[in-house]
Design an enzyme around this catalytic site. Structure first.
Site, PDB file in Angstrom:
ATOM      1  N   ASP A   1      19.946   0.676 -20.748  1.00  0.00           N
ATOM      2  CA  ASP A   1      20.376   0.648 -22.145  1.00  0.00           C
ATOM      3  C   ASP A   1      19.978   1.976 -22.762  1.00  0.00           C
ATOM      4  O   ASP A   1      18.804   2.367 -22.691  1.00  0.00           O
ATOM      5  CB  ASP A   1      19.675  -0.527 -22.847  1.00  0.00           C
ATOM      6  CG  ASP A   1      20.176  -0.770 -24.261  1.00  0.00           C
ATOM      7  OD1 ASP A   1      20.513   0.213 -24.954  1.00  0.00           O
ATOM      8  OD2 ASP A   1      20.208  -1.936 -24.682  1.00  0.00           O
TER       9      ASP A   1
ATOM     10  N   GLU B   1      25.484   0.180 -24.215  1.00  0.00           N
ATOM     11  CA  GLU B   1      25.132   0.347 -25.637  1.00  0.00           C
ATOM     12  C   GLU B   1      25.397   1.751 -26.180  1.00  0.00           C
ATOM     13  O   GLU B   1      24.809   2.156 -27.176  1.00  0.00           O
ATOM     14  CB  GLU B   1      23.684  -0.076 -25.910  1.00  0.00           C
ATOM     15  CG  GLU B   1      23.397  -1.557 -25.659  1.00  0.00           C
ATOM     16  CD  GLU B   1      23.927  -2.512 -26.753  1.00  0.00           C
ATOM     17  OE1 GLU B   1      24.477  -2.022 -27.763  1.00  0.00           O
ATOM     18  OE2 GLU B   1      23.780  -3.734 -26.565  1.00  0.00           O
TER      19      GLU B   1
ATOM     20  N   HIS C   1      23.674 -10.047 -26.841  1.00  0.00           N
ATOM     21  CA  HIS C   1      23.204  -8.835 -26.144  1.00  0.00           C
ATOM     22  C   HIS C   1      21.681  -8.794 -26.058  1.00  0.00           C
ATOM     23  O   HIS C   1      21.130  -7.967 -25.320  1.00  0.00           O
ATOM     24  CB  HIS C   1      23.773  -7.548 -26.771  1.00  0.00           C
ATOM     25  CG  HIS C   1      23.122  -7.100 -28.043  1.00  0.00           C
ATOM     26  ND1 HIS C   1      23.187  -5.791 -28.489  1.00  0.00           N
ATOM     27  CD2 HIS C   1      22.414  -7.775 -28.978  1.00  0.00           C
ATOM     28  CE1 HIS C   1      22.534  -5.685 -29.636  1.00  0.00           C
ATOM     29  NE2 HIS C   1      22.066  -6.864 -29.957  1.00  0.00           N
TER      30      HIS C   1
ATOM     31  N   ASP D   1      19.360   2.712 -25.625  1.00  0.00           N
ATOM     32  CA  ASP D   1      18.313   2.642 -26.639  1.00  0.00           C
ATOM     33  C   ASP D   1      16.914   2.642 -26.022  1.00  0.00           C
ATOM     34  O   ASP D   1      15.913   2.657 -26.732  1.00  0.00           O
ATOM     35  CB  ASP D   1      18.517   1.470 -27.607  1.00  0.00           C
ATOM     36  CG  ASP D   1      18.215   0.091 -27.027  1.00  0.00           C
ATOM     37  OD1 ASP D   1      17.428  -0.033 -26.079  1.00  0.00           O
ATOM     38  OD2 ASP D   1      18.769  -0.898 -27.564  1.00  0.00           O
TER      39      ASP D   1
ATOM     40  N   ASP E   1      14.974  -0.197 -21.037  1.00  0.00           N
ATOM     41  CA  ASP E   1      15.421  -0.703 -22.336  1.00  0.00           C
ATOM     42  C   ASP E   1      14.258  -0.751 -23.322  1.00  0.00           C
ATOM     43  O   ASP E   1      13.114  -1.016 -22.933  1.00  0.00           O
ATOM     44  CB  ASP E   1      15.968  -2.128 -22.130  1.00  0.00           C
ATOM     45  CG  ASP E   1      16.885  -2.625 -23.241  1.00  0.00           C
ATOM     46  OD1 ASP E   1      16.738  -2.168 -24.385  1.00  0.00           O
ATOM     47  OD2 ASP E   1      17.734  -3.485 -22.958  1.00  0.00           O
TER      48      ASP E   1
ATOM     49  N   HIS F   1      14.173  -3.074 -25.436  1.00  0.00           N
ATOM     50  CA  HIS F   1      14.072  -4.514 -25.687  1.00  0.00           C
ATOM     51  C   HIS F   1      13.948  -5.284 -24.372  1.00  0.00           C
ATOM     52  O   HIS F   1      14.361  -4.798 -23.320  1.00  0.00           O
ATOM     53  CB  HIS F   1      15.314  -4.994 -26.446  1.00  0.00           C
ATOM     54  CG  HIS F   1      15.601  -4.204 -27.681  1.00  0.00           C
ATOM     55  ND1 HIS F   1      16.408  -3.086 -27.669  1.00  0.00           N
ATOM     56  CD2 HIS F   1      15.162  -4.355 -28.952  1.00  0.00           C
ATOM     57  CE1 HIS F   1      16.463  -2.584 -28.897  1.00  0.00           C
ATOM     58  NE2 HIS F   1      15.718  -3.322 -29.691  1.00  0.00           N
TER      59      HIS F   1
ATOM     60  N   ASP G   1      15.414  -8.315 -23.933  1.00  0.00           N
ATOM     61  CA  ASP G   1      16.666  -9.070 -23.741  1.00  0.00           C
ATOM     62  C   ASP G   1      16.408 -10.416 -23.070  1.00  0.00           C
ATOM     63  O   ASP G   1      17.162 -10.861 -22.206  1.00  0.00           O
ATOM     64  CB  ASP G   1      17.701  -8.251 -22.970  1.00  0.00           C
ATOM     65  CG  ASP G   1      18.195  -7.045 -23.764  1.00  0.00           C
ATOM     66  OD1 ASP G   1      17.946  -7.009 -24.989  1.00  0.00           O
ATOM     67  OD2 ASP G   1      18.807  -6.140 -23.184  1.00  0.00           O
TER      68      ASP G   1
ATOM     69  N   HIS H   1      24.964  -4.891 -24.298  1.00  0.00           N
ATOM     70  CA  HIS H   1      24.182  -5.296 -23.129  1.00  0.00           C
ATOM     71  C   HIS H   1      24.472  -6.726 -22.667  1.00  0.00           C
ATOM     72  O   HIS H   1      24.010  -7.121 -21.590  1.00  0.00           O
ATOM     73  CB  HIS H   1      22.682  -5.106 -23.391  1.00  0.00           C
ATOM     74  CG  HIS H   1      21.934  -4.646 -22.173  1.00  0.00           C
ATOM     75  ND1 HIS H   1      20.697  -4.030 -22.228  1.00  0.00           N
ATOM     76  CD2 HIS H   1      22.239  -4.710 -20.851  1.00  0.00           C
ATOM     77  CE1 HIS H   1      20.286  -3.752 -21.004  1.00  0.00           C
ATOM     78  NE2 HIS H   1      21.199  -4.152 -20.152  1.00  0.00           N
TER      79      HIS H   1
END
Length: 298
Positions: free
Chosen positions: A225, A270, A138, A227, A121, A123, A125, A98
């Site tokens: 992303d 990712e 990332h 994830d 996402d 996360h 980030d 990312h």
């Protein structure tokens, strides 16, 4: 959109798990070009930005892993994305980890006065060298794009910031570091965690996100992303977090974005085939791109 230009960014320098550099190849193997062509979209696959196999460098003075390398490669990506938009095409970037969003946003944002961002996402980030537990870049691209972080990263493309905090919507968050939580609260960033998705449902979340961004932005970038999805649906990611968005909810989100005609650039990141099960995650990514670009059952 009439024409999509695919840019592969096979970079794994923003984190520590090898294999994510094979993400663009995995998504091409899963049939992204064919899918887009079947939707009567003109596709120009520009191949991959050359990343090579550089030696990992950790700067103890910055707590940033591969700072110079990540900056250098993202400058190249920013220039390529800029060129694609100048030519009137839709940039679709395939990652890579990312950290590539730093380059994508640097190339995109110069074409808009008020670029919106949907950050799909697990996360936020939003880390910096000071707040990151790992030093992995990332986990920093959204902060960098806000102008927060090391200037070698924030100044990519020759300007900063790329985006405004009030033009961001994070969807699917379920793993935030302490520094990220503080930054979200201080800047009033709109975040839909898994709690809101469970409580309100994806339809309401997307209606709100679209309404929120539609009037205040002149373009919207989607940074997805894999994830963000639950690891049961997308196992081939470097930082999986259980309890994520479902495959079906993600399709609904992409379908609603397509109906709203909101998205002007996108990246899918990712995908790590080394950690995957029979290229399942790349196949999911390509299926979601299909929904984003207008694929329908009937």
């Amino acid at each position: 959109m009439n024409k999509i230009s695919i840019i592969g960014m096979p970079m794994d320098l923003g984190q520590m798990r090898r294999g994510v550099d094979m993400g663009p190849s995995a998504m091409r193997y899963a049939g992204i070009n064919e899918k887009l062509k079947n939707l009567n979209i003109e596709v120009d696959d520009l191949g991959d930005i050359p990343v090579g196999r550089p030696e990992v460098v950790i700067r103890p003075d910055t707590n940033l892993r591969n700072l110079e390398l990540v900056a250098e490669k993202n400058e190249k990506l920013a220039a390529e994305v800029d060129k694609v938009i100048e030519a009137g095409s839709f940039p679709l970037v395939l990652g890579g980890d990312h950290s590539i969003a730093i380059g994508t946003l640097a190339g995109v944002a110069k074409h808009y006065d008020n670029l919106g961002v949907i950050w799909y996402d697990a996360h936020g980030d939003l880390n910096t060298g000071e707040t990151s537990p790992s030093g992995n870049i990332h986990g920093m691209p959204l902060a960098v794009s806000l102008g927060i972080g090391h200037e070698m990263l924030t100044q990519i493309g020759g300007y900063s910031p790329k985006i405004k905090a009030e033009n961001i919507v994070i969807i699917g968050a379920r793993s935030l570091d302490e520094g990220e939580r503080a930054l979200i609260k201080a800047n009033g960033i709109k975040v839909y965690t898994m709690h809101e998705i469970d409580r309100l449902g994806m339809t309401r979340i997307m209606e709100e996100a679209i309404a929120y961004l539609k009037d205040r932005t002149d373009g919207v970038h989607l940074s997805l992303d894999l994830d963000g999805l639950d690891p049961a649906d997308a196992p081939g990611v470097g930082t999986p977090v259980i309890g994520g968005i479902s495959y079906r909810e993600s399709h609904l989100a992409m379908e609603m974005l397509e109906e709203a005609k909101l998205i002007t650039s996108a990246e899918f990141v990712e995908v790590n085939p080394i950690l995957d099960d029979k290229n399942k995650t790349a196949t999911v990514a390509v299926a979601l791109m299909g929904s984003l670009f207008g694929e329908k059952l009937l």
